[in-house]
Design a protein around this motif. Structure first.
Motif, short mmCIF file in Angstrom:
data_model
loop_
_atom_site.label_atom_id
_atom_site.label_comp_id
_atom_site.label_asym_id
_atom_site.label_seq_id
_atom_site.Cartn_x
_atom_site.Cartn_y
_atom_site.Cartn_z
N LEU A 136 36.58 -45.04 -12.28
CA LEU A 136 37.64 -44.11 -11.88
C LEU A 136 37.30 -42.70 -12.33
N ILE A 137 37.34 -41.72 -11.39
CA ILE A 137 37.10 -40.32 -11.74
C ILE A 137 38.29 -39.44 -11.40
N GLU A 138 39.21 -39.96 -10.59
CA GLU A 138 40.46 -39.26 -10.27
C GLU A 138 41.57 -40.30 -10.13
N GLY A 139 42.77 -39.96 -10.59
CA GLY A 139 43.89 -40.88 -10.48
C GLY A 139 44.17 -41.63 -11.76
N PHE A 140 43.92 -40.99 -12.89
CA PHE A 140 44.12 -41.65 -14.17
C PHE A 140 45.60 -41.88 -14.49
N ASP A 141 46.48 -41.22 -13.75
CA ASP A 141 47.92 -41.39 -13.95
C ASP A 141 48.52 -42.34 -12.92
N GLN A 142 47.67 -43.12 -12.26
CA GLN A 142 48.12 -44.10 -11.27
C GLN A 142 47.82 -45.51 -11.79
N ILE A 143 48.76 -46.41 -11.63
CA ILE A 143 48.55 -47.78 -12.08
C ILE A 143 47.44 -48.43 -11.29
N GLY A 144 46.60 -49.20 -11.96
CA GLY A 144 45.50 -49.86 -11.30
C GLY A 144 45.95 -51.06 -10.48
N THR A 145 45.01 -51.70 -9.84
CA THR A 145 45.28 -52.94 -9.11
C THR A 145 44.41 -54.05 -9.69
N MET A 146 44.72 -55.28 -9.31
CA MET A 146 43.94 -56.42 -9.77
C MET A 146 42.49 -56.34 -9.27
N ALA A 147 42.28 -55.60 -8.19
CA ALA A 147 40.97 -55.56 -7.55
C ALA A 147 40.08 -54.44 -8.04
N PRO A 153 39.79 -41.13 -18.94
CA PRO A 153 39.12 -39.95 -18.37
C PRO A 153 37.81 -39.59 -19.05
N TYR A 154 37.61 -40.01 -20.30
CA TYR A 154 36.37 -39.64 -20.98
C TYR A 154 35.16 -40.44 -20.51
N TYR A 155 35.37 -41.53 -19.80
CA TYR A 155 34.24 -42.33 -19.32
C TYR A 155 33.29 -41.51 -18.44
N PRO A 156 33.78 -40.92 -17.33
CA PRO A 156 32.85 -40.16 -16.48
C PRO A 156 32.21 -38.98 -17.20
N LYS A 157 32.90 -38.41 -18.16
CA LYS A 157 32.31 -37.30 -18.92
C LYS A 157 31.11 -37.79 -19.73
N GLN A 158 31.23 -38.96 -20.30
CA GLN A 158 30.11 -39.53 -21.05
C GLN A 158 28.95 -39.88 -20.13
N LYS A 166 26.04 -39.02 -9.39
CA LYS A 166 26.76 -39.73 -8.34
C LYS A 166 25.80 -40.47 -7.42
N ASP A 167 26.12 -41.74 -7.19
CA ASP A 167 25.38 -42.53 -6.21
C ASP A 167 26.27 -42.86 -5.02
N GLN A 168 27.55 -43.13 -5.29
CA GLN A 168 28.50 -43.45 -4.21
C GLN A 168 29.92 -43.24 -4.71
N ASP A 169 30.78 -42.75 -3.83
CA ASP A 169 32.20 -42.61 -4.14
C ASP A 169 33.04 -43.45 -3.19
N TRP A 170 34.17 -43.92 -3.71
CA TRP A 170 35.17 -44.60 -2.90
C TRP A 170 36.50 -43.87 -3.04
N HIS A 171 37.27 -43.84 -1.97
CA HIS A 171 38.62 -43.30 -2.00
C HIS A 171 39.62 -44.45 -1.89
N HIS A 365 45.14 -41.10 -3.61
CA HIS A 365 45.59 -41.00 -5.00
C HIS A 365 44.57 -41.43 -6.04
N LYS A 366 43.44 -41.99 -5.61
CA LYS A 366 42.41 -42.38 -6.58
C LYS A 366 41.03 -42.18 -5.97
N THR A 367 40.08 -41.86 -6.83
CA THR A 367 38.66 -41.81 -6.43
C THR A 367 37.86 -42.48 -7.53
N ARG A 368 36.89 -43.29 -7.12
CA ARG A 368 36.01 -43.92 -8.10
C ARG A 368 34.56 -43.75 -7.69
N ARG A 369 33.69 -43.89 -8.66
CA ARG A 369 32.28 -43.52 -8.45
C ARG A 369 31.33 -44.57 -9.03
#
Length: 415
Positions: A136-147, A153-158, A166-171, A365-369
């Motif tokens: 997750l790189i955007e949408g840290f204030d949104q509840i996740g899903t089981m999937a 937020p510090y994960y992508p910074k590390q 970046k290799d691939q993004d999902w919306h 509402h969310k983006t992941r990488r």
């Protein structure tokens, strides 16, 4: 005290590995914990058929005698053959916000990957495409899903600090359920049914859907083939997922599009009531009471629907088959009182899949990488020591089984 990296070699250590994610996010309102029992099976090489085609190693990071991080290194040999590459994967990764810990964890997996002849490390990914993937790189204030994966937020910074790119993004989208089926969808659906000899099928129980289960996964293998990192599921994997998924289906939320002439599955749409709140209440445990929360959520009139598995045979993509799915499912969603659906991850470059939501109100509402890093090919020893950590590298295979619901759209492929 320095960081110590230990390879997981026992069931007791494996349980620590699985439970660390739940402990790290304790009290976080957006994190959705998985089931400990399920992830233990995922990582058990004797129970998960993914290890027909996968190798893996597992590490825990300790500091001051306390677990402070975890990571898995994986190689899907079938995926590498499919895409003609030599890539290792990292996944099941969690850590405190400490650069020394992060460097030690990723250093362990990178060293292992080089020792296996790999040229790059990508992730987070799972053993197969049916596992969780994408940080997750955007949408840290949104509840996740089981999937999907939730992370701080510090994960992508590390990741960026270590040189991963970046290799691939999902919306991901909230797709609001309309009051009725769009008129254009109704027209297209009728045309498609007549032109291609298709019919919409619904089911009431596991017995009625079981004759189509193998066909659904054959269609999945075909429709997912172009997806990022995908490798076709083996027969043992298909049987494994059928046994995993069929019991948890909500049959009114399942739609198959079948060819009348031979009863083959052309397309499928499988959704479920959103289980995020129920999973939070279960706190990682199916027993003694977790199953009650999940069963209640599965039988509820949900405000939120999760779109999980969707796919269409390549020869029927871009021909309006998705209209048949919408025409059937929208009234069902409306009848149970759903307000919106969670799309789950869609490839940002897949304009065709995102265009299908043009007829609906939606919110990105969310983006992941998925990240990638090219590895140096030094021929170092399999034992590596530094001032900050020490560990022994050896190959230890675990198995996959984590429920992951990817989306390949009805008219194009999604993710």
């Amino acid at each position: 005290m320095s960081v110590v990296i230990k390879e997981v070699t026992s069931k007791k250590e494996l349980k620590k590995f699985v439970k660390f994610n739940i402990e790290l996010y304790k009290g976080n309102p957006y994190h959705v914990p998985g089931l400990i029992e399920e992830e233990m099976v995922t990582l058990d090489k004797k129970k998960n058929p993914a290890f027909e085609v996968c190798d893996a190693i597992y590490f825990l990071a300790y500091k001051d005698g306390k677990v402070v991080g975890r990571i898995a290194g994986m190689i899907n040999r079938r995926s590498n053959e499919t895409w003609n590459q030599k890539y290792a994967r990292f996944g099941f990764v969690d850590f405190i916000d400490d650069a020394e810990v992060v460097d030690a964890l990723f250093g362990a997996v990178e060293k292992w990957a080089v020792g296996q002849g790999m040229e790059a490390l990508q992730g987070p990914m799972g053993f197969t495409d049916m596992d969780h993937e994408g940080m997750l790189i955007e949408g840290f204030d949104q509840i996740g899903t089981m999937a999907t994966i939730y992370n701080y937020p510090y994960y992508p910074k590390q990741m960026e600090r270590m040189g991963y790119t970046k290799d691939q993004d999902w919306h991901e989208f909230k797709i609001y359920i309309p009051d009725g089926v769009p008129e254009k969808h109704l027209r297209i659906g009728e045309i498609v049914k007549k032109k291609y000899g298709l019919k919409v099928m619904k089911f009431k129980n596991a017995k009625s859907i079981m004759p189509y289960a193998q066909k659904v996964f054959r269609t999945l293998n075909e429709s997912y083939a172009p997806l990022y990192g995908f490798a076709r599921l083996t027969q043992k994997q298909i049987d494994y997922y059928i046994n995993m998924y069929i019991p948890m289906l909500r049959y009114d939320l399942v739609t198959l599009i079948v060819r009348e002439e031979d009863d083959e599955v052309v397309g499928f749409g499988i959704s479920l009531p959103n289980l995020s709140k129920a999973m939070q209440k279960a706190k990682g445990h199916l027993f003694p009471f977790g199953w009650i929360y999940l069963l209640k959520a599965l039988k509820s009139k949900p405000k939120v629907i999760d779109l999980y598995l969707t796919g269409v045979l390549p020869e029927y993509q871009s021909k309006g088959v998705n209209a048949l799915l919408f025409n059937d499912l929208i009234p069902v969603y409306k009848s149970v009182g759903a307000i919106y659906a969670e799309s789950n991850p869609e490839l940002e470059t897949n304009n065709a899949v995102q265009a299908q939501w043009d007829y609906f109100k939606r919110e990105h509402h969310k983006t992941r990488r998925a990240y990638i890093k090219q590895l140096k090919g030094e021929s170092d020893s399999l034992f590596f020591y530094s001032q900050s950590f020490n560990f022994q590298l050896s190959i230890f295979n675990f198995q996959n089984g984590r429920t992951k619901f990817n989306n390949a759209t009805a008219d194009s492929v999604q993710r």
